[in-house]
Each structure stands twice: as C-alpha cells, then as structure tokens.
Design a protein around this motif. Structure first.
Motif, short mmCIF file in Angstrom:
data_model
loop_
_atom_site.label_atom_id
_atom_site.label_comp_id
_atom_site.label_asym_id
_atom_site.label_seq_id
_atom_site.Cartn_x
_atom_site.Cartn_y
_atom_site.Cartn_z
N PRO A 1 31.12 -33.01 -13.38
CA PRO A 1 30.77 -31.77 -12.47
C PRO A 1 31.22 -32.26 -11.14
O PRO A 1 31.23 -33.28 -10.47
N VAL A 2 31.59 -31.07 -10.49
CA VAL A 2 32.33 -31.29 -9.23
C VAL A 2 31.60 -30.70 -8.04
O VAL A 2 31.44 -31.09 -6.96
N LEU A 3 30.79 -29.37 -8.44
CA LEU A 3 30.25 -28.61 -7.42
C LEU A 3 29.15 -28.41 -8.20
O LEU A 3 28.99 -27.78 -9.34
N ASP A 4 27.65 -28.24 -7.31
CA ASP A 4 26.42 -28.17 -7.94
C ASP A 4 25.84 -27.11 -6.88
O ASP A 4 25.91 -27.34 -5.87
N GLY A 5 25.11 -26.31 -7.41
CA GLY A 5 24.47 -25.18 -6.63
C GLY A 5 25.16 -24.28 -5.98
O GLY A 5 24.71 -23.86 -4.80
N VAL A 6 26.20 -23.63 -6.51
CA VAL A 6 27.25 -22.96 -5.75
C VAL A 6 26.52 -21.25 -5.61
O VAL A 6 26.37 -20.88 -6.69
N ASP A 7 26.27 -20.89 -4.56
CA ASP A 7 25.96 -19.36 -4.26
C ASP A 7 26.80 -18.87 -3.33
O ASP A 7 26.94 -19.08 -2.39
N LEU A 8 27.58 -17.86 -3.92
CA LEU A 8 28.66 -17.17 -3.11
C LEU A 8 28.87 -15.92 -3.72
O LEU A 8 28.66 -15.67 -5.01
N GLU A 9 29.16 -14.99 -2.85
CA GLU A 9 29.55 -13.75 -3.23
C GLU A 9 30.55 -13.14 -2.52
O GLU A 9 30.59 -13.16 -1.15
N VAL A 10 31.66 -12.58 -3.45
CA VAL A 10 32.80 -12.14 -2.48
C VAL A 10 32.81 -10.62 -2.75
O VAL A 10 33.00 -10.19 -3.86
N SER A 11 32.88 -9.59 -1.90
CA SER A 11 32.89 -8.10 -1.74
C SER A 11 34.41 -7.60 -2.12
O SER A 11 35.30 -8.39 -2.07
N GLY B 1 37.65 -6.15 -2.07
CA GLY B 1 38.59 -5.97 -0.95
C GLY B 1 38.45 -7.36 0.05
O GLY B 1 39.15 -7.48 1.03
N GLU B 2 37.18 -8.18 0.10
CA GLU B 2 37.30 -8.95 0.94
C GLU B 2 38.40 -10.41 0.80
O GLU B 2 38.62 -10.46 -0.65
N ILE B 3 38.72 -10.90 1.82
CA ILE B 3 39.58 -12.08 1.66
C ILE B 3 38.92 -13.37 1.85
O ILE B 3 38.19 -13.46 2.96
N LEU B 4 38.66 -14.13 1.23
CA LEU B 4 38.13 -15.34 1.13
C LEU B 4 38.85 -16.69 1.00
O LEU B 4 39.80 -16.53 0.38
N THR B 5 38.87 -17.47 2.15
CA THR B 5 39.49 -18.71 2.15
C THR B 5 38.69 -19.97 1.79
O THR B 5 37.61 -19.82 2.63
N VAL B 6 39.01 -20.82 1.13
CA VAL B 6 38.06 -21.83 0.77
C VAL B 6 38.87 -23.19 1.26
O VAL B 6 40.05 -23.35 0.74
N VAL B 7 38.43 -23.78 2.22
CA VAL B 7 39.23 -25.00 2.76
C VAL B 7 38.40 -26.22 2.38
O VAL B 7 37.21 -26.35 2.53
N GLY B 8 39.06 -27.33 2.26
CA GLY B 8 38.55 -28.61 2.03
C GLY B 8 39.46 -29.69 1.66
O GLY B 8 40.56 -29.18 1.35
N PRO B 9 39.16 -30.90 1.66
CA PRO B 9 40.02 -32.04 1.23
C PRO B 9 40.27 -31.98 -0.26
O PRO B 9 39.74 -31.41 -1.07
N SER B 10 41.20 -32.90 -0.40
CA SER B 10 41.82 -32.83 -2.00
C SER B 10 40.75 -33.17 -2.82
O SER B 10 40.10 -34.42 -2.34
N GLY B 11 40.45 -32.64 -3.88
CA GLY B 11 39.40 -33.34 -4.97
C GLY B 11 38.10 -32.65 -4.58
O GLY B 11 37.02 -33.08 -5.23
N CYS B 12 37.96 -31.68 -3.82
CA CYS B 12 36.47 -31.36 -3.38
C CYS B 12 36.00 -30.13 -4.25
O CYS B 12 35.22 -29.78 -4.14
N GLY B 13 36.92 -29.48 -5.12
CA GLY B 13 36.41 -28.50 -6.11
C GLY B 13 37.32 -27.21 -5.72
O GLY B 13 36.72 -26.24 -6.50
N LYS B 14 38.11 -27.02 -4.87
CA LYS B 14 38.83 -25.61 -4.84
C LYS B 14 39.21 -25.33 -5.84
O LYS B 14 39.07 -23.85 -6.31
N SER B 15 40.20 -25.69 -6.78
CA SER B 15 40.89 -25.65 -7.72
C SER B 15 39.84 -25.24 -8.74
O SER B 15 39.94 -24.28 -9.48
N THR B 16 39.05 -25.95 -8.94
CA THR B 16 37.74 -25.80 -9.96
C THR B 16 36.99 -24.48 -9.78
O THR B 16 36.58 -23.77 -10.76
#
Length: 174
Positions: free
Chosen positions: A37-47, A49-64
């Motif tokens: 498991p890479v990410l735990d307890g993710v709560d996120l809502e994207v409306s 038309g909304e543009i959301l950018t996820v930023v973080g270091p390599s291996g933090c779970g963005k691609s997952t």
C-alpha cells in the motif's frame, strides 16, 4: 523553413445538455498494490471541470492515485468513485496519459490515436477524421504515418495526448 496553409477543424463540440466533466472522489481510500500500500486514508473530491494538480516527490503515490482513478488499479480499501458510483475498471469517460508513452510500437501515430475509437466501434471514416483533427491540433499532421520509434519523445507524448482526447473523455488524468 516551411509554412503551411493547412486548415485544422476542431472536433465537434459536445451536444447541448451533454455531460461535461465528471466528479471523481476517494473516500477513506487505501491505494497501491496488495503487497505494498502506498497511500492510506485518502479523502478527495474533484468537481466536474475542476483542474487539480498533485505534487510530490518521486514514489509518493501520484501515479498510483491516477491509475486508481483511471480504473486500472482497484483501491485496497475505502472507495473510489466517478459521479457517485464505484469505479469498477477503465471507462471511456476517463482517459489516462501515462508518464512514459504507452503507444503501440507496431501502429502508426494515427493508428494509435484511432485505437480507443476502434475499440468503441466508431466507424473507420469517423475514426480517421477525429484522429487527423487531433493530430493536427497537437502539431503532428506530418508525422501521422510514422511509427512511434521514428519520432521524438515529445512527439510521442503529443500523440498520446491526442489519443486520450480523441474519444472525448469527461476526465483526463495526466
């Protein structure tokens, strides 16, 4: 240096009242692979038309996170939803542009752009028309008949973007 007087026609606009965008959400989600498991307890809502950018270091779970929203990776726990319904797999409503290009090496750039349309049963003439319009929009008209290994990395990424947009997805994940 050459100039072109080529006319590019944009793909048709959605019909009035057609759904634009999609609501994507995670509810207490656990994301990753069963053994890692890479990410735990993710709560996120994207409306829609909304543009959301996820930023973080390599291996933090963005691609997952993106692969889960695309329906390629099921959540290990919690929920992943599109418009309030559980994500149960890939959908034409959600297009993923991979970090590394995922073009099929034996298909031309045009053939790669046509692929999702062919899978959905779009007629050959309509597939060709849409593919050519999107290749023109990303500046690849002259390379349409080339195989991926014959073009630059940037051109492959643009072909991948054209492929993602050609089927008019409601969400584009990049």
């Amino acid at each position: 240096m050459s100039t072109s007087s080529e006319t590019v026609t944009a793909p048709a606009a959605p019909a009035p009242g057609a759904a634009r965008g999609t609501r994507l959400a995670f509810r207490s989600a656990v994301l990753g692979h069963p053994d890692a498991p890479v990410l735990d307890g993710v709560d996120l809502e994207v409306s829609p038309g909304e543009i959301l950018t996820v930023v973080g270091p390599s291996g933090c779970g963005k691609s997952t996170l993106l692969r889960t929203l695309a329906g390629l990776l099921p959540p290990l726990g919690g929920a992943a939803e599109a418009d309030g319904s559980p994500l149960t797999g890939p959908s034409a409503d959600r297009a993923l542009v991979f970090q590394e290009d995922a073009l099929l090496p034996w298909r031309t750039l045009r053939g790669n752009v046509e692929l999702p349309l062919a899978i959905r049963g779009v007629s050959r003439a309509e597939r060709r028309s849409r593919a050519e319009a999107w290749l023109a929009r990303v500046g690849l008209t002259a390379q349409a008949a080339q195989l991926p290994h014959r073009v630059s990395g940037g051109q492959r990424q643009r072909a991948q973007l054209a492929r993602a947009l050609a089927d008019s997805p409601r969400a584009v994940l990049m």
